[in-house]
Motif scaffolding. Structure first.
Motif, PDB file in Angstrom:
ATOM      1  N   UNK A 139       1.444  -0.961  -0.286  1.00 14.24           N
ATOM      2  CA  UNK A 139       0.192   0.313   0.235  1.00 14.24           C
ATOM      3  C   UNK A 139       1.294   1.271   0.195  1.00 14.24           C
ATOM      4  N   UNK A 140       0.602   2.622  -0.717  1.00  4.93           N
ATOM      5  CA  UNK A 140       1.683   3.555  -1.194  1.00  4.93           C
ATOM      6  C   UNK A 140       0.612   5.222  -0.593  1.00  4.93           C
ATOM      7  N   UNK A 141       0.561   5.572   0.189  1.00  9.43           N
ATOM      8  CA  UNK A 141      -0.211   7.018   0.134  1.00  9.43           C
ATOM      9  C   UNK A 141       0.207   7.766  -1.321  1.00  9.43           C
ATOM     10  N   UNK A 142      -1.275   8.272  -2.237  1.00 10.48           N
ATOM     11  CA  UNK A 142      -1.147   8.454  -2.715  1.00 10.48           C
ATOM     12  C   UNK A 142      -2.704   9.925  -3.225  1.00 10.48           C
ATOM     13  N   UNK A 143      -2.504  11.143  -1.858  1.00 12.82           N
ATOM     14  CA  UNK A 143      -3.019  11.848  -1.673  1.00 12.82           C
ATOM     15  C   UNK A 143      -2.965  12.762  -2.900  1.00 12.82           C
ATOM     16  N   UNK A 144      -2.258  13.005  -3.885  1.00  9.89           N
ATOM     17  CA  UNK A 144      -2.544  13.571  -5.079  1.00  9.89           C
ATOM     18  C   UNK A 144      -1.358  13.298  -5.762  1.00  9.89           C
ATOM     19  N   UNK A 145      -0.851  11.993  -6.519  1.00 11.10           N
ATOM     20  CA  UNK A 145      -0.126  11.318  -7.021  1.00 11.10           C
ATOM     21  C   UNK A 145       0.916  10.236  -5.964  1.00 11.10           C
ATOM     22  N   UNK A 146       1.894   9.854  -6.715  1.00 13.00           N
ATOM     23  CA  UNK A 146       2.278   8.100  -6.349  1.00 13.00           C
ATOM     24  C   UNK A 146       3.598   9.267  -5.099  1.00 13.00           C
ATOM     25  N   UNK A 147       3.774   8.668  -3.785  1.00 11.58           N
ATOM     26  CA  UNK A 147       4.166   9.958  -2.720  1.00 11.58           C
ATOM     27  C   UNK A 147       6.193   9.234  -2.358  1.00 11.58           C
ATOM     28  N   UNK A 148       6.618   9.384  -3.764  1.00 15.36           N
ATOM     29  CA  UNK A 148       7.503   8.300  -3.809  1.00 15.36           C
ATOM     30  C   UNK A 148       8.447   9.000  -4.882  1.00 15.36           C
ATOM     31  N   UNK A 149       9.948   8.900  -4.405  1.00 23.42           N
ATOM     32  CA  UNK A 149      11.230   9.575  -5.588  1.00 23.42           C
ATOM     33  C   UNK A 149      10.855   8.974  -6.701  1.00 23.42           C
ATOM     34  N   UNK A 150      10.997   9.856  -7.679  1.00 25.75           N
ATOM     35  CA  UNK A 150      10.335  10.054  -9.065  1.00 25.75           C
ATOM     36  C   UNK A 150       8.717   9.454  -9.331  1.00 25.75           C
ATOM     37  N   UNK A 151       8.244   9.663  -8.217  1.00 26.12           N
ATOM     38  CA  UNK A 151       6.179   9.597  -8.457  1.00 26.12           C
ATOM     39  C   UNK A 151       5.835  11.092  -9.349  1.00 26.12           C
ATOM     40  N   UNK A 152       5.203  10.831  -9.933  1.00 28.16           N
ATOM     41  CA  UNK A 152       4.254  11.645 -10.757  1.00 28.16           C
ATOM     42  C   UNK A 152       3.476  12.485 -10.149  1.00 28.16           C
ATOM     43  N   UNK A 153       3.636  13.731  -9.807  1.00 26.72           N
ATOM     44  CA  UNK A 153       2.511  14.290  -8.484  1.00 26.72           C
ATOM     45  C   UNK A 153       1.805  15.160  -9.462  1.00 26.72           C
ATOM     46  N   UNK A 154       0.592  15.465  -8.435  1.00 29.94           N
ATOM     47  CA  UNK A 154      -0.795  16.620  -9.513  1.00 29.94           C
ATOM     48  C   UNK A 154      -0.899  17.529  -8.599  1.00 29.94           C
ATOM     49  N   UNK A 155      -1.332  18.727  -8.747  1.00 30.99           N
ATOM     50  CA  UNK A 155      -1.675  19.665  -8.564  1.00 30.99           C
ATOM     51  C   UNK A 155      -2.620  19.029  -6.796  1.00 30.99           C
TER      52      UNK A 155
END
Length: 326
Positions: A139-155
């Motif tokens: 499981x992974x936090x994804x409040x506004x995109x993948x919360x990881x190094x290199x993760x794609x983030x949205x506004x």
């Protein structure tokens, strides 16, 4: 059961598993020709109580179970002891997480080019120390995109809500779902359904605004983009949170939320209803808080939720989702 992405595990059998298979005929839970229900029933009948409890375990912080030295990883004693104690591991939370709270960066955390190696190491260890070779879920936090190094983030969600554009948001989460799937993350934890009821609340940026209809529409677009429309396989299952009343006007986090019946259904439960009925959300995470003085917001008897519309609809919709995916 017992099968994971070849890219990550290579599907190599441990010595113990090979010996077991040589000495015994294929068991029902190993037979891919049988239905998931038949295989699960057979497997559960063989498991001890400790092993069953271990499959419900998501206690560890994944970002704390390893140490990185250059391009190599080692597992911590805490992780090994947990796997041994529970006879395996059900779910690992936040293996790839990297933010100030996780205290991971490009030198100490899991960068994209090393993610397969890190996942391989962890998953192999779990399967090798599970009597039946049961792999863990992630499981992974994804409040506004993948919360990881290199993760794609949205506004942040508050900004996304201001667009009033669910279709555009859904396109963004298609990309997030693909990224999570590529790292073998099965559960996306979406902090998106806590509405902005008071500017003093410390997590207002996680919600889409103060309106339950807008929240339900935008969160529904998130789910549809994240999970995809394949009738058999999800990109990544969406987990709604926090259920419910974690965003009331007094206090933060672990508090008592005083909510009258009308606000309960018209404000706090309405976004959850929409996400379940209209968008097919796969999971729900309970909130931290008390509601009207009762500890355990997800306990049906305490909340009289057994009689509520949302839980009946949630039960039926989740059943239908599972049935249609077989």
């Amino acid at each position: 059961l017992g099968e994971t992405d070849q890219k990550y595990t290579g599907r190599k059998k441990t010595a113990g598993q090979k010996a077991y298979k040589e000495e015994n005929q294929m068991e029902a839970y190993q037979n891919t020709a049988l239905s998931p229900e038949e295989r699960a029933k057979d497997l559960l009948g063989r498991m001890t109580l400790k092993e069953k409890v271990g499959q419900l375990n998501q206690r560890l912080y994944g970002f704390r179970i390893y140490e990185r030295q250059g391009e190599e990883f080692t597992l911590t004693d805490e992780f090994k002891e947990e796997v041994e104690r529970m006879g395996g591991l059900g779910v690992l939370y936040g293996l790839y997480r990297a933010d100030p709270w996780a205290d991971k960066d490009e030198k100490t955390g899991i960068v994209p080019e090393l993610s397969a190696k890190a996942y391989n190491m962890v998953q192999h260890y779990v399967m090798e120390h599970s009597r039946f070779g049961i792999p863990m879920m992630m499981s992974s936090e994804c409040p506004h995109g993948h919360q990881a190094l290199g993760g794609g983030l949205l506004p942040v969600n508050l900004a996304a809500g201001a667009t009033f554009d669910p279709a555009l948001l859904s396109e963004g989460y298609k990309a997030c779902g693909k990224q999570l799937k590529s790292g073998h993350v099965e559960l996306a934890l979406m902090s998106a359904l806590d509405m902005a009821r008071d500017p003093r609340w410390g997590r207002n940026e996680e919600g889409y605004g103060e309106d339950p209809v807008l929240t339900g529409k935008m969160a529904g677009a998130y789910i549809e983009g994240m999970q995809g429309d394949d009738p058999k396989y999800l990109r990544c299952a969406s987990t709604l949170k926090h259920f419910y009343g974690n965003n009331t006007e007094v206090g933060r986090g672990w508090k008592n939320s005083s909510i009258d019946p009308r606000n309960k259904y018209e404000l706090y439960l309405e976004p959850f209803r929409r996400c379940i009925e209209e968008s097919g959300a796969e999971g729900i995470m309970t909130a931290y808080n008390r509601i009207n003085g009762t500890v355990g917001g997800m306990v049906r008897e305490n909340m009289e939720i057994s009689e509520s519309v949302i839980m009946k609809q949630a039960d039926q919709k989740m059943y239908e989702n599972k049935k249609s995916s077989r």
